[in-house]
Design a protein around this motif. Structure first.
Motif, short mmCIF file in Angstrom:
data_model
loop_
_atom_site.label_atom_id
_atom_site.label_comp_id
_atom_site.label_asym_id
_atom_site.label_seq_id
_atom_site.Cartn_x
_atom_site.Cartn_y
_atom_site.Cartn_z
N LEU A 40 0.84 -1.19 0.01
CA LEU A 40 -0.18 -0.02 0.12
C LEU A 40 0.91 1.21 0.02
O LEU A 40 1.71 1.23 0.72
N PRO A 41 0.72 2.24 -0.79
CA PRO A 41 1.43 3.37 -0.76
C PRO A 41 1.08 4.15 0.29
O PRO A 41 0.08 4.24 1.23
N SER A 42 2.37 5.17 0.76
CA SER A 42 2.24 5.97 1.92
C SER A 42 1.50 6.99 1.79
O SER A 42 1.24 7.64 0.57
N LEU A 43 0.75 7.55 2.68
CA LEU A 43 -0.13 8.64 2.76
C LEU A 43 0.44 9.96 3.35
O LEU A 43 0.02 11.08 3.13
N VAL A 44 1.69 9.78 4.19
CA VAL A 44 2.25 10.91 4.89
C VAL A 44 2.50 12.04 4.12
O VAL A 44 2.25 13.28 4.50
N SER A 45 3.20 11.96 2.76
CA SER A 45 3.62 12.97 2.10
C SER A 45 2.69 13.44 1.00
O SER A 45 3.11 14.17 0.06
N ARG A 46 1.56 12.93 1.03
CA ARG A 46 0.69 13.42 0.04
C ARG A 46 0.37 15.03 0.09
O ARG A 46 -0.11 15.52 -0.96
N GLY A 47 0.31 15.70 1.23
CA GLY A 47 -0.21 17.15 1.18
C GLY A 47 -1.73 17.54 0.93
O GLY A 47 -1.96 18.44 0.36
N GLU A 48 -2.35 16.41 1.38
CA GLU A 48 -3.86 16.65 1.12
C GLU A 48 -4.25 17.36 2.09
O GLU A 48 -4.09 17.49 3.17
N THR A 49 -5.72 17.89 1.91
CA THR A 49 -6.55 18.55 2.98
C THR A 49 -6.72 17.50 4.21
O THR A 49 -6.99 16.21 3.68
N ASN A 50 -6.88 17.84 5.33
CA ASN A 50 -6.93 16.88 6.44
C ASN A 50 -5.88 15.87 6.22
O ASN A 50 -6.28 14.66 6.72
N ALA A 51 -4.75 16.16 6.05
CA ALA A 51 -3.61 15.21 6.15
C ALA A 51 -3.44 14.52 7.38
O ALA A 51 -2.87 13.77 7.65
N VAL A 52 -3.87 15.34 8.46
CA VAL A 52 -3.48 14.88 9.76
C VAL A 52 -4.30 13.49 10.04
O VAL A 52 -3.97 12.70 10.53
N LEU A 53 -5.38 13.57 9.47
CA LEU A 53 -6.49 12.28 9.56
C LEU A 53 -5.67 11.10 8.63
O LEU A 53 -5.53 10.20 9.32
N LEU A 54 -5.14 11.67 7.78
CA LEU A 54 -4.45 10.55 6.81
C LEU A 54 -3.22 9.89 7.71
O LEU A 54 -3.12 8.80 7.90
N SER A 55 -2.46 10.75 8.19
CA SER A 55 -1.17 10.60 8.96
C SER A 55 -1.64 9.65 10.21
O SER A 55 -0.80 8.66 10.39
N LYS A 56 -2.37 10.01 10.97
CA LYS A 56 -2.77 9.41 12.04
C LYS A 56 -3.38 8.08 11.72
O LYS A 56 -3.29 6.92 12.58
#
Length: 228
Positions: free
Chosen positions: A102-118
């Motif tokens: 699965l690709p990493s989500l941390v560096s995507r820079g999207e809106t609500n990135a905190v939710l993705l990171s957590k």
């Protein structure tokens, strides 16, 4: 090497071994389990011939019948053996549930990135209930479809054995009309394998196998061949 039935029972006749299948067959036929079955059949045959001889019956026909009986027993033995040696749904799932892909989500820079990171942190730590909550919140608050977020959400639900929700989210990927839409078929197949629905798993893999451009095309063909 070939197997031949003679006066002393079943024996190996050495010939040129031209493939690995013959080697595997030889190993199988020399196994303790097979040798035990061979001795049991031979003892039964000796007793049968002894009884027939005491009746004054010619041993030609009984020997033929006995040879045919052994052949039938071997067909049944190997049929059961090879049928049981096929891949199970559990094995297919275990061999292919590699979430490191699965690709990493941390560096995507999207809106609500905190939710993705957590969510990704929870997923990495195998805290699937928390991961499901994080990714579900992200998907619900974003109008634009995020294939990666849906993948993480669906896999989290798969790990929690929430198969219905997982299938629904993977179907959303299929219906997304994006370049990665075919990933939904692969993960739907994994859901079916984990829940033991081999029939639908095979149907889903066949969709992938008939479309060379689809995600995991070669792997789907490989699994289908192994399941035959």
């Amino acid at each position: 090497m070939r197997l031949q039935y003679g006066e002393d029972g079943w024996d190996f006749i050495d010939e040129h071994k031209n493939n690995d299948a013959l080697d595997a067959l030889e190993t199988l036929l020399k196994s303790k389990e097979f040798q035990h079955k061979k001795k049991v059949i031979q003892r039964a045959g000796d007793l049968y011939f002894k009884n027939e001889k005491s009746k004054g019956v010619s041993n030609k026909k009984p020997q033929l019948y006995f040879a045919l009986a052994i052949a039938a027993a071997l067909v049944l033995f190997f049929g059961i053996l090879f049928k049981d040696s096929g891949l199970t749904s559990t094995e297919v799932y275990s061999n292919n549930s590699n979430w490191d892909e699965l690709p990493s989500l941390v560096s995507r820079g999207e809106t609500n990135a905190v939710l993705l990171s957590k969510g990704e942190d929870a997923f990495t730590n195998k805290d699937y209930p928390l991961a499901e909550a994080r990714f579900s919140a992200y998907v619900d608050t974003n109008k634009e479809v995020s294939i990666t977020a849906l993948l993480y959400l669906g896999v989290s639900q798969l790990e929690l054995e929430n198969y219905t929700s997982a299938l629904e989210n993977f179907q959303k990927i299929i219906d997304s009309n994006t370049l990665d839409h075919s990933k939904g078929y692969w993960y739907k197949a994994l859901v079916y394998f984990k829940k033991g629905d081999k029939e639908n798993a095979i149907k889903t893999l066949e969709i992938i196998a008939t479309n060379p451009e689809y995600y995991k095309h070669s792997k789907a063909k490989e699994i289908l061949e192994a399941l035959q």
